[in-house]
Design a protein around this motif. Structure first.
Motif, PDB file in Angstrom:
ATOM      1  N   MET A   1       0.829  -1.223   0.000  1.00 38.64           N
ATOM      2  CA  MET A   1       0.000   0.000   0.000  1.00 38.64           C
ATOM      3  C   MET A   1       0.860   1.267   0.000  1.00 38.64           C
ATOM      4  N   GLY A   2       1.638   1.442   1.036  1.00 38.39           N
ATOM      5  CA  GLY A   2       2.476   2.646   1.108  1.00 38.39           C
ATOM      6  C   GLY A   2       1.746   3.792   1.778  1.00 38.39           C
ATOM      7  N   PRO A   3       2.478   4.802   2.215  1.00 40.02           N
ATOM      8  CA  PRO A   3       1.871   5.929   2.911  1.00 40.02           C
ATOM      9  C   PRO A   3       1.030   6.810   1.986  1.00 40.02           C
ATOM     10  N   ARG A   4       0.018   7.426   2.567  1.00 38.09           N
ATOM     11  CA  ARG A   4      -0.843   8.349   1.813  1.00 38.09           C
ATOM     12  C   ARG A   4      -0.301   9.762   2.034  1.00 38.09           C
ATOM     13  N   VAL A   5       0.148  10.389   0.954  1.00 42.26           N
ATOM     14  CA  VAL A   5       0.857  11.668   1.091  1.00 42.26           C
ATOM     15  C   VAL A   5       0.255  12.718   0.166  1.00 42.26           C
ATOM     16  N   LEU A   6       0.058  13.924   0.716  1.00 38.75           N
ATOM     17  CA  LEU A   6      -0.326  15.084  -0.101  1.00 38.75           C
ATOM     18  C   LEU A   6       0.953  15.776  -0.527  1.00 38.75           C
ATOM     19  N   GLY A   7       1.101  16.048  -1.819  1.00 43.23           N
ATOM     20  CA  GLY A   7       2.278  16.763  -2.322  1.00 43.23           C
ATOM     21  C   GLY A   7       1.897  18.155  -2.798  1.00 43.23           C
ATOM     22  N   VAL A  20      -0.919  10.817  -3.338  1.00 38.14           N
ATOM     23  CA  VAL A  20      -0.496   9.483  -3.769  1.00 38.14           C
ATOM     24  C   VAL A  20      -0.589   8.525  -2.592  1.00 38.14           C
ATOM     25  N   VAL A  21      -0.687   7.239  -2.934  1.00 39.04           N
ATOM     26  CA  VAL A  21      -0.502   6.198  -1.925  1.00 39.04           C
ATOM     27  C   VAL A  21       0.732   5.441  -2.385  1.00 39.04           C
ATOM     28  N   GLY A  22       1.844   5.674  -1.716  1.00 41.94           N
ATOM     29  CA  GLY A  22       3.104   5.078  -2.163  1.00 41.94           C
ATOM     30  C   GLY A  22       3.446   5.551  -3.564  1.00 41.94           C
ATOM     31  N   ARG A  23       3.382   4.613  -4.527  1.00 37.32           N
ATOM     32  CA  ARG A  23       3.717   4.951  -5.906  1.00 37.32           C
ATOM     33  C   ARG A  23       2.476   4.987  -6.805  1.00 37.32           C
ATOM     34  N   ARG A  24       1.298   5.113  -6.177  1.00 38.99           N
ATOM     35  CA  ARG A  24       0.050   5.162  -6.956  1.00 38.99           C
ATOM     36  C   ARG A  24      -0.574   6.557  -6.813  1.00 38.99           C
ATOM     37  N   VAL A  25      -0.956   7.154  -7.958  1.00 38.40           N
ATOM     38  CA  VAL A  25      -1.510   8.505  -7.951  1.00 38.40           C
ATOM     39  C   VAL A  25      -3.022   8.448  -7.745  1.00 38.40           C
ATOM     40  N   PRO A 125       6.332   1.156 -10.857  1.00 40.08           N
ATOM     41  CA  PRO A 125       6.360   0.963  -9.403  1.00 40.08           C
ATOM     42  C   PRO A 125       7.386  -0.057  -8.926  1.00 40.08           C
ATOM     43  N   ASP A 126       7.829  -0.945  -9.817  1.00 40.81           N
ATOM     44  CA  ASP A 126       8.782  -1.974  -9.377  1.00 40.81           C
ATOM     45  C   ASP A 126      10.238  -1.549  -9.512  1.00 40.81           C
ATOM     46  N   LEU A 127      10.455  -0.370 -10.075  1.00 44.55           N
ATOM     47  CA  LEU A 127      11.823   0.124 -10.282  1.00 44.55           C
ATOM     48  C   LEU A 127      12.534   0.326  -8.939  1.00 44.55           C
ATOM     49  N   ALA A 306       8.130  11.233  -3.943  1.00 43.80           N
ATOM     50  CA  ALA A 306       9.454  11.369  -3.312  1.00 43.80           C
ATOM     51  C   ALA A 306       9.290  11.562  -1.807  1.00 43.80           C
ATOM     52  N   GLY A 307       8.253  12.320  -1.407  1.00 45.71           N
ATOM     53  CA  GLY A 307       7.980  12.560   0.016  1.00 45.71           C
ATOM     54  C   GLY A 307       7.601  11.271   0.728  1.00 45.71           C
TER      55      GLY A 307
END
Ligand code: KG4
Ligand code: ZN
Length: 336
Positions: A1-7, A20-25, A125-127, A306-307
């Motif tokens: 999942m990854g963190p939910r971040v406002l950029g 975004v949630v991790g690497r998903r917009v 996302p797998d990079l 990136a955040g």
């Protein structure tokens, strides 16, 4: 999942917010000021700063609404601290600090170039590092070895104009308007790229670039013959830029022994560059990755991504985080 971040991104002439949630917009809103700056032929810092103030609240609202996210759901708020126009950065950073305080969310400062680099992770996302990154924007032209997340070594950069700046200046010489990159690309599509032999710039470090001689050569040709075929000139200019950059990345991949190249920044949208690089990658069995066109130019999804990575590593900034107009990617510390 990854963190939910406002950029949040306001370093130049785009007011942008994204979730975004991790690497998903989940959402990515960009209010471009291009129309405003067009009549001046370039970005006017004072005009940019004022426009950010007018746009930031509605851009933030849209990003949160489109993402269907409540403030309580966020893990962090990421913002570009620099490099960029100080007056422009101030709006995004003030908004981010205020929201961080108001909602009790950690603030994560992001380097704008690191943001561009992370635009690629949104597409792939797998990079994972290590790889070489070519950053080509309006303000930078850098060849960077990425050993790990947040671990950068700049191998080379421009000695004078950035490559996007060269596109913009040449476009201005040819009266093509601002921003120059897309205008030159369009005109160049009908031209002969081998009509004019243009200088590739001399540099001591083989990973560095120099574009001022190229720009001057274009200016001289136009002066000598104002009636010359502009499509041929645009195509020759674009072709020369692609050759210069192909040479740099080839040298960097051979030098590092790495086989993956990530290209990021506004100029990575360029069609001829993409074609030239695809050809190079194929002949050497290298993997070249470009962000999708929508994420090449400035946006906040890349800053949020990136955040998210910095947050995961515990690299959170305090509320007194400082804006900066210049700073190399290699050893910046945004946590103080
Ligand atoms: O990354 P960016 O949006 O902003 C900076 O951080 O500078 O890059 C903007 C630059 C401008 O110089 C613009 O002319 C160039 O990217 N650019 C292009 C293309 N699209 C944008 N250059 C060449 N070809 C394009 N298709
Ligand atoms: Zn940028």
């Amino acid at each position: 999942m990854g963190p939910r971040v406002l950029g949040i991104e306001t370093s130049c002439d785009e007011t942008a917010a994204a979730v975004v949630v991790g690497r998903r917009v989940l959402s990515s809103v960009v209010a471009s000021q291009i129309d405003l700056h067009q009549r001046f032929g370039g970005v006017v810092p004072e005009v940019a700063a004022r426009e950010h103030v007018l746009s930031i609240n509605s851009v933030l609202d849209q990003a949160m609404t489109q993402a269907g996210t409540d403030w309580a759901d966020l893990d962090a708020i990421a913002v570009t601290l620099g490099p960029g126009l100080v007056g422009a950065l101030l709006t995004g950073v003030t908004a981010a600090k205020t929201l961080s305080l108001l909602h009790g969310k950690p603030l994560v400062g992001v380097h704008h170039l690191e943001g561009h680099l992370y635009s690629t992770f949104l597409a792939e996302p797998d990079l994972e590092p290590p790889f070489v990154c070519l950053l080509v924007s309006g303000g930078h032209t850098s060849v960077v070895r990425v050993d790990d997340h947040g671990v950068y070594k700049t191998l080379g950069q421009t000695r004078d104009d950035a490559v996007g700046e060269a596109f913009d200046k040449v476009a201005r010489l040819m009266a093509l308007g601002y921003p120059g990159g897309p205008a030159i690309q369009q005109l160049a599509a009908q031209g002969d790229p081998h009509r004019y032999i243009l200088p590739r710039g001399t540099v001591e470090n083989r990973f560095d670039t120099s574009f001022s001689g190229l720009k001057t050569a274009v200016a001289r040709l136009l002066q000598k013959d104002p009636q010359l075929d502009r499509a041929d000139l645009a195509a020759s200019f674009e072709w020369t830029v692609a050759e210069i950059l192909a040479q740099r990345v080839q040298a960097a991949l051979e030098h590092t022994g790495l086989t993956t190249l990530v290209v990021a920044g506004g100029v990575s949208a360029n069609r001829r560059l993409r074609e030239r690089f695809a050809q190079l990658a194929q002949t050497r069995s290298w993997r070249f990755i470009f962000p999708p066109l929508s994420l090449c130019t400035d946006n906040a999804a890349m800053i949020a991504c990136a955040g998210a990575e910095r947050w995961r590593r515990g690299q959170v900034s305090g509320l007194n985080a400082q804006i900066f107009s210049r700073c190399s990617l290699d050893n910046y510390d945004l946590t103080t």
